[in-house]
Design an enzyme around this catalytic site. Structure first.
Site, PDB file in Angstrom:
ATOM      1  N   TYR A  27      47.438  46.663  41.505  1.00  0.00           N
ATOM      2  CA  TYR A  27      46.111  46.795  40.894  1.00  0.00           C
ATOM      3  C   TYR A  27      45.470  45.441  40.572  1.00  0.00           C
ATOM      4  CZ  TYR A  27      47.554  51.644  40.113  1.00  0.00           C
ATOM      5  OH  TYR A  27      47.984  52.937  40.279  1.00  0.00           O
ATOM      6  N   HIS A  32      38.755  47.780  38.777  1.00  0.00           N
ATOM      7  CA  HIS A  32      39.090  48.319  37.462  1.00  0.00           C
ATOM      8  C   HIS A  32      39.821  47.303  36.588  1.00  0.00           C
ATOM      9  CE1 HIS A  32      38.206  52.014  35.586  1.00  0.00           C
ATOM     10  NE2 HIS A  32      39.322  52.674  35.778  1.00  0.00           N
ATOM     11  N   TYR A  78      48.445  51.901  31.255  1.00  0.00           N
ATOM     12  CA  TYR A  78      47.515  52.415  32.257  1.00  0.00           C
ATOM     13  C   TYR A  78      46.199  52.760  31.561  1.00  0.00           C
ATOM     14  CZ  TYR A  78      51.152  52.229  35.740  1.00  0.00           C
ATOM     15  OH  TYR A  78      52.126  51.770  36.588  1.00  0.00           O
ATOM     16  N   ASN A  80      43.898  55.066  31.176  1.00  0.00           N
ATOM     17  CA  ASN A  80      43.473  56.224  30.390  1.00  0.00           C
ATOM     18  C   ASN A  80      44.105  56.312  29.013  1.00  0.00           C
ATOM     19  OD1 ASN A  80      42.091  56.774  32.718  1.00  0.00           O
ATOM     20  ND2 ASN A  80      43.100  58.717  33.147  1.00  0.00           N
ATOM     21  N   ASN A 126      37.002  55.784  31.342  1.00  0.00           N
ATOM     22  CA  ASN A 126      38.126  56.448  30.689  1.00  0.00           C
ATOM     23  C   ASN A 126      38.910  55.532  29.756  1.00  0.00           C
ATOM     24  OD1 ASN A 126      37.656  58.973  31.835  1.00  0.00           O
ATOM     25  ND2 ASN A 126      38.867  58.508  33.657  1.00  0.00           N
TER      26      ASN A 126
END
EC number: 3.1.1.29
Length: 225
Positions: A27, A32, A78, A80, A126
């Site tokens: 990632y 993001h 993570y 969320n 989120n």
């Protein structure tokens, strides 16, 4: 149901800078993870090493820079569940939610723009939904970095979890430098001044070379227990 405070606070000295993202090398260069990128640059610039702190569920560091104590956090939960890590730091150090600056990506802004605000909703993000839920407040400052909308038939998730394209890298580099400068402006001159200075700027063009001023090497303090 937790009542969420929405009233913008009187300006409070920033105690914690949080970058939102997802852990793991897969990632690292995704849209993001803009928040992680900014915190990494601040950590390097200020000489504050980040290390995994299990009690905070994140990579955390603290030290002295720009004349004061600075705390940096990248949640490892993570996206969320980001609010769990932020809440853990606030509870440990007894910090006011209004003293937290959260840095994250925003599809409603094009790449090359950033936006500082003193409060507001999650706007469909989120990670911010989780932070607001766990802090019980929307009344904390945030810095949004534009990543633009998906192209063609690509969905939202695929867009934000996709890596920046090589053609976007130069603009991203300028935006990250500007984000560091904006954070430092918040710390030294206040949020309102930083908003007025940085919100109107567009870093998508090749003539934008805004970057933070040279900084003396930061003095790092030992971690608190």
């Amino acid at each position: 149901m937790t009542q969420v405070k929405t009233q913008p606070p009187e300006e409070v000295a920033l105690q914690l800078i949080v970058g939102l993202g997802n852990p793991g090398p897969q990632y690292a260069n995704t849209r993001h993870n803009c928040g992680f990128m900014v915190v990494d640059q601040l950590a390097e610039r200020w000489g504050i090493p980040l290390a995994l702190e299990k009690r905070f569920q994140g990579s955390y560091g603290e030290g002295f820079a720009l004349g004061g104590k600075r705390r940096l956090l990248k949640p490892e939960t993570y996206m969320n569940r980001s609010g769990e890590a932020v809440r853990a730091v606030l509870d440990w150090y007894k910090l006011d939610p209004a003293s937290v600056l959260v840095v994250y990506d925003d599809m409603d802004l094009p790449l090359g723009r950033l936006r500082l605000r003193g409060s507001g909703s999650a706007g469909g993000h989120n990670g911010m939904k989780s932070v607001i839920e766990h802090l019980g407040s929307e009344a904390f400052p945030r810095l949004r970095l534009g990543v633009g909308r998906p192209k063609g038939n690509q969905d939202r998730v695929g867009h934000v979890l996709g890596s920046f394209e090589p053609a976007e890298q130069a603009v991203l580099d300028r935006v990250l430098r500007a984000a560091v400068a904006a954070v430092e402006c918040c710390l030294q001159e206040g949020l309102k001044t930083a908003m007025n200075r940085f919100n109107p700027l567009d870093f998508s063009g090749p003539d934008r070379q805004d970057q933070p001023a040279p900084l003396n090497p930061a003095k790092t303090a030992p971690g608190e227990s």
